[in-house]
Write a protein that holds these residues in place. Structure first.
Motif, PDB file in Angstrom:
ATOM      1  N   THR A 140       3.647   0.489   2.990  1.00 63.42           N
ATOM      2  CA  THR A 140       3.494  -0.614   3.947  1.00 63.42           C
ATOM      3  C   THR A 140       3.086  -1.875   3.206  1.00 63.42           C
ATOM      4  N   ARG A 141       3.369  -3.019   3.839  1.00 62.51           N
ATOM      5  CA  ARG A 141       2.937  -4.284   3.262  1.00 62.51           C
ATOM      6  C   ARG A 141       1.466  -4.520   3.530  1.00 62.51           C
ATOM      7  N   LYS A 142       1.022  -4.079   4.713  1.00 59.22           N
ATOM      8  CA  LYS A 142      -0.384  -4.223   5.072  1.00 59.22           C
ATOM      9  C   LYS A 142      -1.072  -2.871   4.987  1.00 59.22           C
ATOM     10  N   SER A 143      -2.361  -2.835   5.256  1.00 62.05           N
ATOM     11  CA  SER A 143      -3.137  -1.626   4.999  1.00 62.05           C
ATOM     12  C   SER A 143      -3.065  -0.588   6.112  1.00 62.05           C
ATOM     13  N   LYS A 144      -2.245  -0.818   7.141  1.00 60.50           N
ATOM     14  CA  LYS A 144      -2.105   0.166   8.208  1.00 60.50           C
ATOM     15  C   LYS A 144      -1.135   1.263   7.782  1.00 60.50           C
ATOM     16  N   LYS A 145      -1.370   2.472   8.303  1.00 61.39           N
ATOM     17  CA  LYS A 145      -0.514   3.592   7.954  1.00 61.39           C
ATOM     18  C   LYS A 145       0.941   3.318   8.358  1.00 61.39           C
ATOM     19  N   PRO A 146       1.891   3.794   7.550  1.00 61.86           N
ATOM     20  CA  PRO A 146       3.310   3.560   7.854  1.00 61.86           C
ATOM     21  C   PRO A 146       3.800   4.447   8.998  1.00 61.86           C
ATOM     22  N   TYR A 147       4.799   3.955   9.729  1.00 61.39           N
ATOM     23  CA  TYR A 147       5.415   4.750  10.782  1.00 61.39           C
ATOM     24  C   TYR A 147       6.369   5.786  10.190  1.00 61.39           C
ATOM     25  N   TYR A 153       0.837  -1.202   0.000  1.00 55.56           N
ATOM     26  CA  TYR A 153       0.000   0.000   0.000  1.00 55.56           C
ATOM     27  C   TYR A 153       0.873   1.253   0.000  1.00 55.56           C
ATOM     28  N   LEU A 154       0.443   2.211  -0.801  1.00 51.80           N
ATOM     29  CA  LEU A 154       1.051   3.538  -0.829  1.00 51.80           C
ATOM     30  C   LEU A 154       0.088   4.509  -0.152  1.00 51.80           C
ATOM     31  N   PHE A 155       0.570   5.222   0.862  1.00 52.04           N
ATOM     32  CA  PHE A 155      -0.223   6.234   1.543  1.00 52.04           C
ATOM     33  C   PHE A 155       0.302   7.617   1.159  1.00 52.04           C
ATOM     34  N   VAL A 156      -0.615   8.531   0.874  1.00 52.72           N
ATOM     35  CA  VAL A 156      -0.250   9.899   0.499  1.00 52.72           C
ATOM     36  C   VAL A 156      -1.063  10.869   1.345  1.00 52.72           C
ATOM     37  N   TRP A 157      -0.364  11.819   1.970  1.00 52.92           N
ATOM     38  CA  TRP A 157      -1.052  12.841   2.768  1.00 52.92           C
ATOM     39  C   TRP A 157      -1.227  14.101   1.930  1.00 52.92           C
ATOM     40  N   SER A 158      -2.483  14.414   1.608  1.00 51.77           N
ATOM     41  CA  SER A 158      -2.769  15.565   0.750  1.00 51.77           C
ATOM     42  C   SER A 158      -4.187  16.072   0.990  1.00 51.77           C
ATOM     43  N   HIS A 159      -4.333  17.393   1.006  1.00 55.20           N
ATOM     44  CA  HIS A 159      -5.667  17.992   1.091  1.00 55.20           C
ATOM     45  C   HIS A 159      -6.329  18.017  -0.290  1.00 55.20           C
ATOM     46  N   GLU A 160      -5.505  17.848  -1.330  1.00 57.17           N
ATOM     47  CA  GLU A 160      -6.068  17.772  -2.681  1.00 57.17           C
ATOM     48  C   GLU A 160      -6.671  16.390  -2.914  1.00 57.17           C
ATOM     49  N   LYS A 161      -7.718  16.355  -3.709  1.00 51.38           N
ATOM     50  CA  LYS A 161      -8.372  15.090  -4.009  1.00 51.38           C
ATOM     51  C   LYS A 161      -7.514  14.279  -4.982  1.00 51.38           C
ATOM     52  N   GLU A 211      -8.097   5.520  -2.608  1.00 48.39           N
ATOM     53  CA  GLU A 211      -9.239   5.531  -1.698  1.00 48.39           C
ATOM     54  C   GLU A 211      -8.916   6.459  -0.546  1.00 48.39           C
ATOM     55  N   LYS A 212      -9.931   7.174  -0.060  1.00 49.05           N
ATOM     56  CA  LYS A 212      -9.718   8.121   1.023  1.00 49.05           C
ATOM     57  C   LYS A 212      -9.618   7.373   2.347  1.00 49.05           C
ATOM     58  N   GLU A 213      -8.489   7.592   3.057  1.00 46.50           N
ATOM     59  CA  GLU A 213      -8.269   6.948   4.345  1.00 46.50           C
ATOM     60  C   GLU A 213      -8.886   7.784   5.466  1.00 46.50           C
ATOM     61  N   ASP A 214      -8.648   9.100   5.421  1.00 44.63           N
ATOM     62  CA  ASP A 214      -9.271  10.033   6.356  1.00 44.63           C
ATOM     63  C   ASP A 214      -9.273  11.406   5.700  1.00 44.63           C
ATOM     64  N   ASN A 215      -9.414  12.465   6.488  1.00 44.36           N
ATOM     65  CA  ASN A 215      -9.577  13.802   5.909  1.00 44.36           C
ATOM     66  C   ASN A 215      -8.395  14.262   5.066  1.00 44.36           C
ATOM     67  N   GLU A 216      -7.205  13.767   5.372  1.00 48.24           N
ATOM     68  CA  GLU A 216      -6.041  14.236   4.619  1.00 48.24           C
ATOM     69  C   GLU A 216      -5.146  13.118   4.109  1.00 48.24           C
ATOM     70  N   CYS A 217      -5.571  11.887   4.222  1.00 43.33           N
ATOM     71  CA  CYS A 217      -4.737  10.760   3.823  1.00 43.33           C
ATOM     72  C   CYS A 217      -5.450   9.889   2.796  1.00 43.33           C
ATOM     73  N   TRP A 218      -4.693   9.460   1.766  1.00 42.18           N
ATOM     74  CA  TRP A 218      -5.223   8.629   0.690  1.00 42.18           C
ATOM     75  C   TRP A 218      -4.407   7.345   0.615  1.00 42.18           C
ATOM     76  N   ARG A 219      -5.073   6.267   0.181  1.00 44.03           N
ATOM     77  CA  ARG A 219      -4.425   4.954   0.144  1.00 44.03           C
ATOM     78  C   ARG A 219      -4.584   4.335  -1.242  1.00 44.03           C
ATOM     79  N   TYR A 220      -3.496   3.722  -1.717  1.00 44.22           N
ATOM     80  CA  TYR A 220      -3.513   3.042  -3.010  1.00 44.22           C
ATOM     81  C   TYR A 220      -2.894   1.659  -2.830  1.00 44.22           C
ATOM     82  N   GLU A 221      -3.586   0.634  -3.262  1.00 48.15           N
ATOM     83  CA  GLU A 221      -3.061  -0.726  -3.195  1.00 48.15           C
ATOM     84  C   GLU A 221      -2.434  -1.090  -4.536  1.00 48.15           C
TER      85      GLU A 221
END
Length: 344
Positions: free
Chosen positions: A73-80, A19-27, A33-43
């Motif tokens: 990350t390998r799994k769907s949890k946010k990276p440290y 999974y790739l996580f990206v923190w952005s206020h832009e859509k 897929e939207k993870e939360d208000n400012e984080c997006w997730r791509y598998e």
């Protein structure tokens, strides 16, 4: 600890799927897929897919990719651990070189330095980074990749380690070892150099035999920071040198401020110095300043007998270059260091 140190020493791994996580206020458009208000997730299911999506994000964000945070990350949890988008894209694109920087076997080739005023006796050796693998990576390519991927600090630290190990194995006590370092990678000298000082103690090396040499002196902008780094080395009983003095470098005032033990004259001032009056004036000027400050002068890039003889005649202390001896790997010479060629 400086916040720039956060990634130093942390192992970076690219999973073949994850999974790739990206923190952005832009859509971000599908397949994000939207993870939360400012984080997006791509598998992603292949590294090729990951590379493609990172390239698209780079186009979307432009210069902002230097600020946008993301992680894998390998799994769907946010990276440290997070990186800038630009940095992560470079790491994925240079994954083979990243592996060499992190885990490849690094060794030192060693080039002799002679004392021009003591019958050309061996004074020391400069350690030069090389990779020990079936297809060696040119050092310039390795350092360029390290800079692009944000791994310069790790590579610089590993290069110092390789030089210290080579020193212990091949160079006898009383002979100097010149070891390069990039001051821009040392954010906090007391913290960042702790590993280097640990190795010096571990291998029972006399600190006085070590000369830590600033690479690309002419590019230094933060003189106060460099002074702090050099002072930290000196506090531990080691010597320091400035490399490439003369190439856009404020010789007099900066030498007074930094007070190194050695200065290495940029090879452009040594090349055919026996025939060029302007270069001769520069060399004499540096010699005078250095004598006043108690600094030894080393001429690098000696490739002709006439250059060596001229430098010797005006009182230059030390010299190195292909005319004197080329860098070599003592490990393949039965542990023997390559001697100085006949200079007569």
């Amino acid at each position: 600890m400086d916040n720039k140190c956060v990634h130093c020493g942390i192992s970076f791994q690219i999973h073949h799927s994850g999974y790739l996580f990206v923190w952005s206020h832009e859509k971000l458009s599908s397949p994000f897929e939207k993870e939360d208000n400012e984080c997006w997730r791509y598998e992603y299911d292949t590294i090729h897919n990951l590379e493609n999506i990172l390239s698209k994000l780079e186009v979307q964000f432009g210069e902002k990719c230097r600020e946008i945070k993301c992680g894998l990350t390998r799994k769907s949890k946010k990276p440290y651990t997070t990186y800038t988008l630009k940095n992560l894209k470079a790491r994925v694109a240079n994954k083979e070189l990243v592996e060499v920087i992190q885990n490849g076997e690094l060794i030192s080739h060693i080039q002799p330095i002679i004392d021009l005023q003591q019958a050309n006796q061996i004074y020391g050796y400069e350690s030069l980074l090389r990779t020990n693998q079936e297809k060696p990576v040119p050092p310039g390519m390795l350092f360029k990749a390290a800079e692009e991927t944000g791994m310069l600090s790790l590579l610089d630290q590993r290069a110092r380690e390789a030089a210290i190990k080579a020193r212990k194995k091949f160079i006898k006590e009383g002979v100097k070892s010149f070891i390069n370092f990039l001051p821009s990678t040392i954010y906090n000298p007391d913290f960042c150099l702790r590993h280097t000082f640990y190795l010096v103690d571990l291998y029972e090396i006399n600190p006085n035999d070590l000369v830590f040499e600033v690479v690309e002196t002419e590019k230094i902008e933060d003189i106060d920071h460099l002074k702090s780094v050099l002072s930290t080395y000196k506090r531990e009983g080691m010597k320091v040198a400035l490399d490439d003095v003369g190439s856009g470098f404020s010789t007099l005032e900066t030498l007074k401020l930094l007070n190194p033990d050695y200065v290495k004259i940029d090879r452009s001032y040594v090349d055919h110095c026996d025939q060029n009056s302007e270069k001769q004036r520069f060399l004499l000027n540096v010699l005078q300043i250095s004598r006043d400050l108690g600094i030894k002068v080393l001429a690098e890039g000696i490739e002709r007998k006439e250059e060596l003889e001229f430098c010797q005649s005006i009182g230059v202390d030390l010299a190195q270059g292909y005319f004197i001896g080329k860098p070599s790997n003592p490990a393949i010479n039965g542990g023997e260091l390559v001697g100085v060629r006949s200079l007569t």
